[in-house]
Each structure stands twice: as C-alpha cells, then as structure tokens.
Design a protein around this motif. Structure first.
Motif, PDB file in Angstrom:
ATOM      1  N   TYR A 240       0.944  -1.241   0.060  1.00 16.97           N
ATOM      2  CA  TYR A 240      -0.122   0.031   0.017  1.00 16.97           C
ATOM      3  C   TYR A 240       0.771   1.117   0.004  1.00 16.97           C
ATOM      4  CZ  TYR A 240      -3.171   3.651   1.697  1.00 16.97           C
ATOM      5  OH  TYR A 240      -4.012   4.635   1.797  1.00 16.97           O
ATOM      6  N   CYS A 241       0.584   2.224  -0.934  1.00 13.63           N
ATOM      7  CA  CYS A 241       1.644   3.520  -1.074  1.00 13.63           C
ATOM      8  C   CYS A 241       0.759   4.506  -0.675  1.00 13.63           C
ATOM      9  CB  CYS A 241       1.910   3.457  -2.706  1.00 13.63           C
ATOM     10  SG  CYS A 241       3.205   2.004  -2.909  1.00 13.63           S
ATOM     11  N   GLY A 242      -0.362   4.520  -0.049  1.00 10.80           N
ATOM     12  CA  GLY A 242      -1.244   5.708   0.451  1.00 10.80           C
ATOM     13  C   GLY A 242      -0.918   6.147   1.764  1.00 10.80           C
ATOM     14  N   LYS A 243      -1.827   6.890   2.392  1.00 12.06           N
ATOM     15  CA  LYS A 243      -1.689   7.515   3.619  1.00 12.06           C
ATOM     16  C   LYS A 243      -2.553   7.298   4.559  1.00 12.06           C
ATOM     17  CE  LYS A 243      -0.099  11.638   1.071  1.00 12.06           C
ATOM     18  NZ  LYS A 243      -0.278  13.046   0.803  1.00 12.06           N
ATOM     19  N   ASP A 244      -3.504   6.334   4.301  1.00 11.15           N
ATOM     20  CA  ASP A 244      -4.220   5.930   5.110  1.00 11.15           C
ATOM     21  C   ASP A 244      -3.806   5.050   6.235  1.00 11.15           C
ATOM     22  OD1 ASP A 244      -6.536   4.678   6.843  1.00 11.15           O
ATOM     23  OD2 ASP A 244      -7.838   4.544   5.095  1.00 11.15           O
ATOM     24  N   ARG A 245      -3.499   5.134   7.583  1.00  9.32           N
ATOM     25  CA  ARG A 245      -3.045   4.542   8.493  1.00  9.32           C
ATOM     26  C   ARG A 245      -3.551   3.075   8.830  1.00  9.32           C
ATOM     27  NH1 ARG A 245      -0.444   8.845  12.943  1.00  9.32           N
ATOM     28  NH2 ARG A 245       0.550  10.213  11.436  1.00  9.32           N
ATOM     29  N   GLY A 246      -4.890   2.957   8.680  1.00 12.01           N
ATOM     30  CA  GLY A 246      -5.334   1.952   8.647  1.00 12.01           C
ATOM     31  C   GLY A 246      -5.136   0.726   7.653  1.00 12.01           C
ATOM     32  N   LYS A 247      -4.553   1.141   6.657  1.00 10.21           N
ATOM     33  CA  LYS A 247      -3.946   0.399   5.666  1.00 10.21           C
ATOM     34  C   LYS A 247      -2.502   0.107   5.526  1.00 10.21           C
ATOM     35  CE  LYS A 247      -7.870   1.602   2.407  1.00 10.21           C
ATOM     36  NZ  LYS A 247      -8.760   2.236   3.286  1.00 10.21           N
ATOM     37  N   LEU A 248      -1.820   0.673   6.532  1.00  8.62           N
ATOM     38  CA  LEU A 248      -0.327   0.715   6.478  1.00  8.62           C
ATOM     39  C   LEU A 248       0.500  -0.421   7.326  1.00  8.62           C
ATOM     40  CD1 LEU A 248       0.477   4.692   6.964  1.00  8.62           C
ATOM     41  CD2 LEU A 248       0.828   3.322   4.883  1.00  8.62           C
ATOM     42  N   LEU A 249      -0.566  -1.196   8.150  1.00  7.01           N
ATOM     43  CA  LEU A 249      -0.158  -2.058   8.908  1.00  7.01           C
ATOM     44  C   LEU A 249       0.557  -3.644   8.000  1.00  7.01           C
ATOM     45  CD1 LEU A 249      -2.501  -2.081  11.870  1.00  7.01           C
ATOM     46  CD2 LEU A 249       0.001  -1.327  11.879  1.00  7.01           C
ATOM     47  N   LEU A 250      -0.094  -3.531   6.985  1.00  7.10           N
ATOM     48  CA  LEU A 250       0.147  -4.657   6.172  1.00  7.10           C
ATOM     49  C   LEU A 250       1.720  -4.523   5.676  1.00  7.10           C
ATOM     50  CD1 LEU A 250      -2.800  -5.618   6.388  1.00  7.10           C
ATOM     51  CD2 LEU A 250      -2.411  -6.490   3.977  1.00  7.10           C
ATOM     52  N   ASN A 251       2.032  -3.284   5.121  1.00  8.82           N
ATOM     53  CA  ASN A 251       3.298  -3.122   4.905  1.00  8.82           C
ATOM     54  C   ASN A 251       4.455  -3.347   6.024  1.00  8.82           C
ATOM     55  OD1 ASN A 251       1.945  -2.094   2.612  1.00  8.82           O
ATOM     56  ND2 ASN A 251       2.915   0.063   2.918  1.00  8.82           N
ATOM     57  N   CYS A 252       3.870  -3.278   7.457  1.00 15.10           N
ATOM     58  CA  CYS A 252       4.751  -3.261   8.588  1.00 15.10           C
ATOM     59  C   CYS A 252       5.087  -4.754   8.846  1.00 15.10           C
ATOM     60  CB  CYS A 252       4.357  -2.469   9.599  1.00 15.10           C
ATOM     61  SG  CYS A 252       3.977  -0.834   9.285  1.00 15.10           S
ATOM     62  N   ASN A 253       4.171  -5.682   8.574  1.00  8.78           N
ATOM     63  CA  ASN A 253       4.033  -6.813   9.252  1.00  8.78           C
ATOM     64  C   ASN A 253       4.134  -8.124   8.084  1.00  8.78           C
ATOM     65  OD1 ASN A 253       3.978  -5.896  11.747  1.00  8.78           O
ATOM     66  ND2 ASN A 253       1.702  -6.539  11.903  1.00  8.78           N
ATOM     67  N   PHE A 254       3.746  -8.010   6.973  1.00  8.48           N
ATOM     68  CA  PHE A 254       3.839  -9.311   6.055  1.00  8.48           C
ATOM     69  C   PHE A 254       5.045  -9.269   5.303  1.00  8.48           C
ATOM     70  CE2 PHE A 254      -0.682  -9.229   7.255  1.00  8.48           C
ATOM     71  CZ  PHE A 254      -1.101 -10.401   6.795  1.00  8.48           C
ATOM     72  N   ARG A 255       5.484 -10.628   4.799  1.00 11.74           N
ATOM     73  CA  ARG A 255       6.824 -10.810   4.233  1.00 11.74           C
ATOM     74  C   ARG A 255       6.580 -12.011   3.402  1.00 11.74           C
ATOM     75  NH1 ARG A 255       7.021  -6.569   6.059  1.00 11.74           N
ATOM     76  NH2 ARG A 255       8.857  -5.353   7.107  1.00 11.74           N
ATOM     77  N   THR A 256       7.823 -12.090   2.809  1.00 14.09           N
ATOM     78  CA  THR A 256       7.652 -13.343   1.835  1.00 14.09           C
ATOM     79  C   THR A 256       7.901 -14.693   2.387  1.00 14.09           C
ATOM     80  OG1 THR A 256       8.628 -11.931   0.126  1.00 14.09           O
ATOM     81  CG2 THR A 256       8.976 -14.068  -0.010  1.00 14.09           C
ATOM     82  N   GLY A 257       7.131 -15.501   1.855  1.00 16.15           N
ATOM     83  CA  GLY A 257       6.844 -17.153   2.418  1.00 16.15           C
ATOM     84  C   GLY A 257       6.188 -18.030   1.487  1.00 16.15           C
ATOM     85  N   CYS A 258       6.289 -19.360   1.610  1.00 16.53           N
ATOM     86  CA  CYS A 258       5.304 -20.085   0.906  1.00 16.53           C
ATOM     87  C   CYS A 258       5.669 -21.542   1.531  1.00 16.53           C
ATOM     88  CB  CYS A 258       5.585 -20.215  -0.505  1.00 16.53           C
ATOM     89  SG  CYS A 258       4.673 -21.377  -1.495  1.00 16.53           S
ATOM     90  N   SER A 259       4.428 -22.246   1.689  1.00 19.15           N
ATOM     91  CA  SER A 259       4.622 -23.539   2.039  1.00 19.15           C
ATOM     92  C   SER A 259       3.696 -24.624   1.287  1.00 19.15           C
ATOM     93  CB  SER A 259       3.814 -23.624   3.597  1.00 19.15           C
ATOM     94  OG  SER A 259       2.644 -23.327   3.681  1.00 19.15           O
ATOM     95  N   ALA A 260       4.039 -25.852   1.359  1.00 18.30           N
ATOM     96  CA  ALA A 260       3.441 -26.748   0.546  1.00 18.30           C
ATOM     97  C   ALA A 260       3.351 -28.008   1.382  1.00 18.30           C
ATOM     98  CB  ALA A 260       4.159 -27.087  -0.749  1.00 18.30           C
ATOM     99  N   ALA A 261       2.117 -28.576   1.303  1.00 17.94           N
ATOM    100  CA  ALA A 261       1.955 -29.653   2.188  1.00 17.94           C
ATOM    101  C   ALA A 261       1.215 -30.862   1.385  1.00 17.94           C
ATOM    102  CB  ALA A 261       1.088 -29.518   3.309  1.00 17.94           C
ATOM    103  N   LEU A 262       1.653 -32.183   1.679  1.00 21.61           N
ATOM    104  CA  LEU A 262       1.324 -33.345   0.907  1.00 21.61           C
ATOM    105  C   LEU A 262       0.273 -34.174   1.767  1.00 21.61           C
ATOM    106  CD1 LEU A 262       1.125 -35.164  -1.722  1.00 21.61           C
ATOM    107  CD2 LEU A 262       3.473 -36.275  -0.909  1.00 21.61           C
ATOM    108  N   LEU A 263      -0.807 -34.322   1.600  1.00 21.58           N
ATOM    109  CA  LEU A 263      -1.944 -35.163   2.408  1.00 21.58           C
ATOM    110  C   LEU A 263      -2.206 -36.493   1.590  1.00 21.58           C
ATOM    111  CD1 LEU A 263      -4.374 -32.304   3.391  1.00 21.58           C
ATOM    112  CD2 LEU A 263      -2.225 -33.001   4.574  1.00 21.58           C
ATOM    113  N   THR A 264      -2.486 -37.720   2.305  1.00 22.49           N
ATOM    114  CA  THR A 264      -2.996 -38.785   1.630  1.00 22.49           C
ATOM    115  C   THR A 264      -3.971 -39.306   2.585  1.00 22.49           C
ATOM    116  OG1 THR A 264      -1.850 -40.814   0.965  1.00 22.49           O
ATOM    117  CG2 THR A 264      -1.177 -39.943   2.881  1.00 22.49           C
TER     118      THR A 264
END
Length: 484
Positions: A240-264
């Motif tokens: 988010y590149c705006g000024k609404d503080r209610g929308k800025l928190l995702l910039n602060c906490n979210f980071r890159t990652g991925c998981s994959a799980a195999l079920l049977t």
C-alpha cells in the motif's frame, strides 16, 4: 514405481465407476422384471434398497467415513539471501520511496520497531525497486519464485511424483490472476487431466487450515491417494502506497514465504502426522465482524487492506465461540470435568455478587488447552498480538516460542506462517511420536479455524539429516530462541 502410482487412482476410479454402472443396471432390470411379472408392490422396494446400499458402499470405498487423512510431509520456502531486507534498510526504503508523508513514515517505523520483527525477513524483488513495481507481471514472477522451489522440495523428499496428485488446493488472499494460481502449478508440473484444482482467495491467515479441510474432504470423497495444499501471499500487489494508517499495517508485518503440504488417505503411505480434528467457526453474518478486515480504495483511489474499528473485540468474541466448540472435541475428560466445575462455580459467584449488588470483576474461567495439545502454532500477527492471544489461552513462553520466533525470523507470512512454526518445532526436535500439534488460524470474515495433528512417525534425527532436515531454519536454528 512412479508409473504405478500415477495410474493407481485412474484404475480405482474406473473400478468404482464400472461397479456403480453394473449395480444400477441390475437394479433397473430387477424393477422391470417385477413390473413385467406383476408382483406385489412391496417388491419394488428391494431394488431401490439395493441401489441405496450400493451408493453407500461406493462412498465408503471411495474414501468416506472412517478413512483417516495423514500428512506425508511439508516444505517451507527459504527465500534467496538477495531478497533479505533488514529493518534499517526497510525504513530507509520507506523514506526514499517518495509515496509516504512524514506522519505515515513515523507510524510505520513505530509499528515495525515494536512488532518483534528481526533483520532477516524478505520482500519480493518488485518491492526492492524504488519506486516499488507493483505490476501484474511482477506478481506472476513472484508466484513462480514462491511456488516452484517449495513444491520441488516437497516432491523430492516425499518421493511422490506430481502425476500422483489427485487434488491441488492453493490459497492466496489478495492476488487472483487468470489462469488461476492453481492452474499455474498444474501447468508447470504437467499434472494429469482429471486433477481437481481449487483456488481460495480473500480468506486471510486462516486459509491454510481451510485448504487442509478442503483437501481432506476430497480425499475422503473421491478415489484418489494424494492431495497438495499450497499456501502463500503475493506481496507485490498487496503493498500500500497511500496515507491511510488503517491500511499501512500490512506493509509493516507481511513478508515473503510459501508452504506446500502433501496429504494422503492411503493406509500404505508413510505419514508424519495424522489429522485428528478440524474445527471451523465464522461470525461473517455479524456486520461488525464482516467489516473487521476488508480490501478497499482510499480517498485517493489507492487500494489497500483496512483493519476496521473494534477488530480486537470482534476477534475476542470469535475466539470465545471457536474455543468453546473446539474444547468439546479435543480436551481430555478430566479437563472437561475440571472446567465445567470451575465454570459452574464462577456462575454461582457472579449470581451471588449480583444479588448483593456488587461485582468481583473476575473473568470467566478458561480451559487449560495445554492438556489438549503439546505444541502450538498461532497466528503470526506480531509480538504484541501473539503475547495477548497466548496469555488469553493460558500459554506460557515456551508454548508461544514457535510463533514469536517465526515472526522474528520471517515476519507474517499469512497462512504459511503456521507451517514455518511447525518446521521450527521440528528443527528443535521437540515433536515426538504421540505428540499433538494445534494449528490456529484467524482470518478476515471473521473466521477462526483449527487443525489438530498427531505425530505418528518417529521424530527425525536432525543431526543425521544435516542442514537439509532443518528446512527453512537451516544455518540459523541454533540462534533461536531470541528473547528481546
């Protein structure tokens, strides 16, 4: 071996289909014969009953009630070192980006410094640019960067080829391209034509648990042996590149990652964990809960994710309802009896206080969830929220350690964070045979979803497995826990 596994599900499906067709034909012929011979009306019930019994048998044979679902293995992506962005570098990045005013920068700086995040988290390539390149093409490249290494690792260490996968469930909350993310994976691995693919979006951090529930249902309902669940968040289009503080928190906490799980659902396949409980609760019908987290445009037309007013109270109410349902399923009888007695005593005291016109201010008792699970994987929403949730559940520092250290090392990776926490527990060699692990996910809607796993395999010998056995925690697990 791979060829046998690839065709096993086809042969099973063909067998059950042929059996159903033959049974239906016999029942129809029986009905016609009874009609032709003009027998009693009661005899018409016999073929109908046979069809119902046959349908019930087919559902059970295809994976109905009584079929247990297990976790063969899982993989968590460790992004390349070049994508690392220390806190000081991130704050400088915010200054140089040219989008944020002084108030927004100060707000994000305070949020980042108080979140408990360390200096080893990652952002996708597009967000390292100045200004960030939040384009569709960059988001697709990020998806490739996340999915393929995680899945390559999963297929390699499980020795299950992509052609043996009967169902693929992918969850990503904020990015929904066409073709879908699940289709991108199916195309890359040349999955078979009858693979059942599902793409879940807009469900936030709880989507991983929902995906496992969907995959488990498919394994029980269809003639297939394996299902894959992929969890990730595409940050390129979520910045988010705006000024609404209610929308800025995702910039602060979210980071890159991925998981994959195999079920049977195969009794012959070796599994690490058995799925023993799935509990899902939502309060979406409540308008306040529905608006607790939503994606919208600000006054300048810039899209971002907003945390609504009163979200803390709504999450508390959601958790109260969810934990009540969950406790009935997973708590041992002795703890249920203790909690019931404590609850009745608390209600009696409140009644006496009400009659006396006073209030003790004591809160309602909570079950001891440490009696229900040995290990806990919690929503990775920053140190303050993790501590608040953990203390509300009656957990100690050790029970919250996996969530706190995962956030410190990797940040909030949405639904994938729960798997990074399980990887942390395994890297610490804490999960032993017979132990239970509780995955708790909370997402927009609001919804709370829990998975309870039981370790059925002997714990891995990490020392014998070398660094590869540590997964995303390789080369750094010895540095944790880090208590600040």
């Amino acid at each position: 071996m791979a060829m046998d596994m690839a065709h096993k599900d086809h042969l099973l499906a063909a067998y059950h289909g042929l059996l159903a067709a033959a049974g239906l034909l016999l029942c129809v012929l029986a009905e016609l014969l009874i009609f032709a011979l003009r027998r009693g009306a009661a005899l018409y019930v016999v073929p109908v009953s046979a069809m119902l019994l046959l349908g019930r048998y087919r559902r059970r044979a295809a994976g109905g009630a009584g079929i247990r679902v297990g976790l063969v293995d899982f993989s968590c992506l460790k992004p390349p070192r070049r994508l690392r962005l220390p806190v000081a570098g991130l704050l400088e990045h915010l200054e140089l980006g040219g989008f944020f005013d002084r108030g927004s920068i100060e707000f994000m700086t305070k949020a980042i410094r108080s979140s408990g995040m360390g200096n080893e988290t990652y952002l996708p390539p597009a967000l390292h640019y100045l200004p960030p390149a939040s384009t569709h093409a960059h988001a697709i490249r990020e998806a490739h960067m996340l999915f393929f290494p995680a899945l390559d690792d999963l297929f390699e260490k499980s020795s299950v080829p992509p052609s043996a996968v009967g169902a693929l469930v992918v969850n990503c909350s904020g990015f929904c391209p066409a073709p879908s993310l699940a289709a991108i994976i199916a195309n890359r691995y040349r999955m078979r034509a009858d693979v059942k693919i599902f793409n879940l979006s807009g469900m936030g951090c709880s989507a991983g648990s929902i995906s496992v529930d969907v995959a488990a249902g498919l394994l029980r309902a269809h003639a297939m042996s394996y299902a894959v669940v992929v969890s990730a968040e595409i940050l390129t289009v979520g910045w988010y590149c705006g000024k609404d503080r209610g929308k800025l928190l995702l910039n602060c906490n979210f980071r890159t990652g991925c998981s994959a799980a195999l079920l049977t659902n195969s009794a012959a396949a070796p599994v690490k964990y058995r799925l023993v409980n799935v509990t899902r609760t939502n309060t979406t019908a409540n308008d306040l809960s529905y608006r607790a987290g939503y994606r919208e445009e600000d006054e300048e037309g810039i899209t971002g994710f907003t945390l609504g007013q009163g979200v803390g109270r709504m999450v508390s109410e959601l958790l109260h309802a969810h934990l009540l349902t969950l406790s009935l399923s997973i708590l041992p009888w002795r703890e249920k009896a203790r909690y019931t007695a404590a609850l009745l005593l608390s209600m009696r005291r409140r009644g006496q206080d009400k009659l006396a016109g006073s209030s003790s201010g004591a809160s309602a008792p909570m079950p001891d969830f440490r009696a229900a699970a040995d290990h806990f994987c919690l929503p990775s929403s920053g140190k303050p929220m993790i501590l608040r949730l953990g203390k509300g559940l009656g957990l100690g520092e050790r029970e919250m350690e996996a969530a706190l250290m995962t956030f410190h090392r990797f940040g909030n990776q949405s639904a994938a964070s729960l798997w990074y926490q399980l990887a942390y527990l395994e890297a610490k060699a804490r999960v032993r045979k017979g132990d239970t692990v509780w995955h708790l996910g909370i997402g927009s809607g609001l919804k709370a979803n829990s998975l309870v796993w039981e370790r059925v395999a002997v714990a891995d010998d990490v020392a014998a497995g070398g660094l590869d056995a540590l997964g995303p925690w390789m080369e750094c697990i010895h540095q944790y826990p880090v208590w600040e």
